[in-house]
Design a protein around this motif. Sequence first.
Motif, PDB file in Angstrom:
ATOM      1  N   ALA A  82      -6.006  -3.240   0.322  1.00  0.00           N
ATOM      2  CA  ALA A  82      -4.924  -2.374   0.790  1.00  0.00           C
ATOM      3  C   ALA A  82      -4.375  -2.878   2.116  1.00  0.00           C
ATOM      4  CB  ALA A  82      -5.417  -0.938   0.956  1.00  0.00           C
ATOM      5  N   LEU A 190      -4.710   6.104   3.817  1.00  0.00           N
ATOM      6  CA  LEU A 190      -4.872   5.525   2.479  1.00  0.00           C
ATOM      7  C   LEU A 190      -5.059   6.607   1.422  1.00  0.00           C
ATOM      8  CD1 LEU A 190      -7.237   2.518   3.325  1.00  0.00           C
ATOM      9  CD2 LEU A 190      -4.860   2.364   2.571  1.00  0.00           C
ATOM     10  N   SER A 193      -1.860   7.920   0.080  1.00  0.00           N
ATOM     11  CA  SER A 193      -0.966   6.933  -0.541  1.00  0.00           C
ATOM     12  C   SER A 193      -0.744   7.239  -2.023  1.00  0.00           C
ATOM     13  CB  SER A 193      -1.563   5.531  -0.398  1.00  0.00           C
ATOM     14  OG  SER A 193      -0.840   4.584  -1.163  1.00  0.00           O
ATOM     15  N   ARG A 195      -0.502   4.835  -4.128  1.00  0.00           N
ATOM     16  CA  ARG A 195      -1.138   3.735  -4.850  1.00  0.00           C
ATOM     17  C   ARG A 195      -2.598   4.076  -5.146  1.00  0.00           C
ATOM     18  NH1 ARG A 195       1.151  -1.459  -4.570  1.00  0.00           N
ATOM     19  NH2 ARG A 195       3.084  -1.558  -3.361  1.00  0.00           N
ATOM     20  N   ASP A 198      -4.994   1.987  -3.059  1.00  0.00           N
ATOM     21  CA  ASP A 198      -5.138   2.443  -1.676  1.00  0.00           C
ATOM     22  C   ASP A 198      -6.148   3.578  -1.584  1.00  0.00           C
ATOM     23  OD1 ASP A 198      -3.261   0.604  -0.907  1.00  0.00           O
ATOM     24  OD2 ASP A 198      -1.691   2.053  -0.407  1.00  0.00           O
TER      25      ASP A 198
END
Length: 209
Positions: A82, A190, A193, A195, A198
């Motif tokens: 990440a 993170l 996030s 994603r 992440d």
Amino acid sequence: MYTPPAFREDDRAALHAMMREARLCHFVTATSDGLIATPLPLFLDPDEGEHGTLHGHLAKANPQWKSAPIGDAMAIFMGPDAYITPSWYASKREHGKVVPTWNYAAVHAYGPVEFYDDTARLLEVVTRLTDLHEHERPERWAVTDAPEAFVQAQLKGIVGLRIPITRIEGKRKMSQNRPAADRAGVAEGLADSGRISDRIVAGLIPGGK
């Protein structure tokens, strides 16, 4: 691989776990024609040899196995990664002396590679590799589900490979070198996030959420 002490992973069980979790690796050999790399799903036999042994296969049409390797082969296993923005650091608000970085986990395994086309060995490797990735599925597919003649024909199109690991390097760079407040900020950022990768890294930050 450059591995500062803060990020170096030496525990054998942890290294093997990282390799299994990566699933796909990059198989690299140095040849007289230059470097050659192939993405491959390899499986690890942890009890074969001092550091374990990697097994797999590649297409017979792939020229990599025909080019004699110079020295050891290398298998690169990449784990979660990440981008880390300085905006998540508490220290950014304190003094601003921060820069972006990248968090990641990786294992590099080295050893002499053996290529072979023995049908019995190929069938064993294909079966073990298939079973490894099918075992979590509710409806598992097995090599024996396909007609035997078809399987034998498919085996003629691949070449097996075996790498007894003679050296292994692991790196887990997860903000261990940052103050606790910075690590908490990274984990929180993170975790929010969009994603999936992440959010996985967020759970690996020491002292994070």
